[in-house]
Design a protein around this motif. Sequence first.
Motif, short mmCIF file in Angstrom:
data_model
loop_
_atom_site.label_atom_id
_atom_site.label_comp_id
_atom_site.label_asym_id
_atom_site.label_seq_id
_atom_site.Cartn_x
_atom_site.Cartn_y
_atom_site.Cartn_z
N UNK A 137 0.81 -1.22 0.00
CA UNK A 137 0.00 0.00 0.00
C UNK A 137 0.84 1.26 0.00
N UNK A 138 1.93 1.25 0.76
CA UNK A 138 2.73 2.46 0.92
C UNK A 138 3.82 2.55 -0.14
N UNK A 139 3.92 3.73 -0.72
CA UNK A 139 4.99 4.02 -1.66
C UNK A 139 5.99 4.90 -0.92
N UNK A 140 6.94 4.24 -0.24
CA UNK A 140 7.86 4.98 0.63
C UNK A 140 8.85 5.77 -0.21
N UNK A 141 8.84 7.11 -0.16
CA UNK A 141 9.87 7.86 -0.88
C UNK A 141 11.24 7.65 -0.24
N UNK A 142 12.31 7.84 -1.00
CA UNK A 142 13.64 7.63 -0.43
C UNK A 142 13.91 8.50 0.79
N UNK A 143 13.35 9.71 0.81
CA UNK A 143 13.54 10.63 1.93
C UNK A 143 12.35 11.58 1.99
N UNK A 203 7.42 20.45 7.70
CA UNK A 203 6.94 19.82 8.92
C UNK A 203 6.60 18.36 8.68
N UNK A 204 6.98 17.53 9.63
CA UNK A 204 6.59 16.12 9.63
C UNK A 204 5.49 15.87 10.66
N UNK A 205 5.25 16.85 11.50
CA UNK A 205 4.29 16.76 12.60
C UNK A 205 3.63 18.13 12.69
N UNK A 206 2.34 18.18 12.85
CA UNK A 206 1.65 19.46 12.89
C UNK A 206 2.21 20.35 14.00
N UNK A 207 2.52 21.62 13.70
CA UNK A 207 3.08 22.50 14.73
C UNK A 207 2.21 22.59 15.97
N UNK A 250 -2.71 19.52 5.58
CA UNK A 250 -2.18 19.59 4.22
C UNK A 250 -0.76 20.13 4.17
N UNK A 251 -0.24 20.60 5.29
CA UNK A 251 1.16 21.05 5.33
C UNK A 251 2.12 19.87 5.36
N UNK A 252 1.61 18.68 5.66
CA UNK A 252 2.46 17.51 5.85
C UNK A 252 2.60 16.73 4.55
N UNK A 253 3.69 15.99 4.44
CA UNK A 253 3.96 15.17 3.26
C UNK A 253 2.85 14.12 3.09
N UNK A 254 2.48 13.79 1.85
CA UNK A 254 1.43 12.79 1.61
C UNK A 254 1.67 11.45 2.32
N UNK A 255 2.93 11.04 2.44
CA UNK A 255 3.22 9.78 3.12
C UNK A 255 2.82 9.85 4.59
#
Length: 288
Positions: A28-34, A40-44, A174-179
């Motif tokens: 299911x997951x398409x893990x990007x290389x980085x 942001x990876x976590x909502x502020x 929506x500020x976070x990466x789709x993954x």
Amino acid sequence: MTDDRGFRQLLGRLSAKASSDYYNPYTTFDWPPALPGDEYWFSPELLSVHGTEYADELSDEQLCALSRWESVNFYSLNVHGIRELLIEVMRRVHTPGFEVPSEFFHHFVGEENEHMWFFATFCLKYGGRIYPDKKLRLPSAGQDPALENFLVFARILVFEQIVDHYNVRLAADTRLHPTVRQLNRIHHQDESRHIAFGVRLVRLLWERLTEAGPGEDVRRTTGRYLSEYLRATMASFYSPAAYRDAGLAAGFDLRKRLLDHPARQAAHAQVLHKTTDFLNRIGVPVTV
């Protein structure tokens, strides 16, 4: 376990939903290389410094760094929490007293094992580590099997409701990466079933326990135990290791100051209100 008709019907619906919603997490997951280091990876608003003067002292770059490592801490907490709940559920599946929910336990165990895999994958792929489990180990609240069963599933429900509070907000940001959003959206989808199951099971276990007349002392002891578990779980979101990796100095001191901060106490109450409302409503006196 009381042979409750409504409980059986709920289990049937949840099992059917688990089957129809099944996905293969390994494809299911398409893990990007980085993941981008400048996003942001976590909502502020979910960061452990939010609402305090310490957040105002950090630059955007520092806040982004903190969001990266607090996300790794969050998913590490999930890895450890899931391992604990899997052990406890497996001890009870197809045992006397748990004949009714055992069929659903198989769905539960399979899904939680997959959750642990994708949370661990995120940590290792993008953080290079899973933070160690530092949560306070609470003493046993008693040897009565009925009480122990109640406390096990109450802890599981508490953990799932806290995590789901974060999942819902992270999935919608929506500020976070789709993954990141996908990870949290999929976890929430499964956890909504687990929470519905847990709410009914915990209520039934408490009813069975109180029918035996545990006494006011046991009621108060149970409330104190779960209150401490609530506080310990929230405290695990304040990680000196994450502060260190984000480049913030004096992580242990910062942790203590944040945990004592009124804004953070208010944030904890917001995260926990569904859980505390439920426990108090069924007669378990908890505070945070």
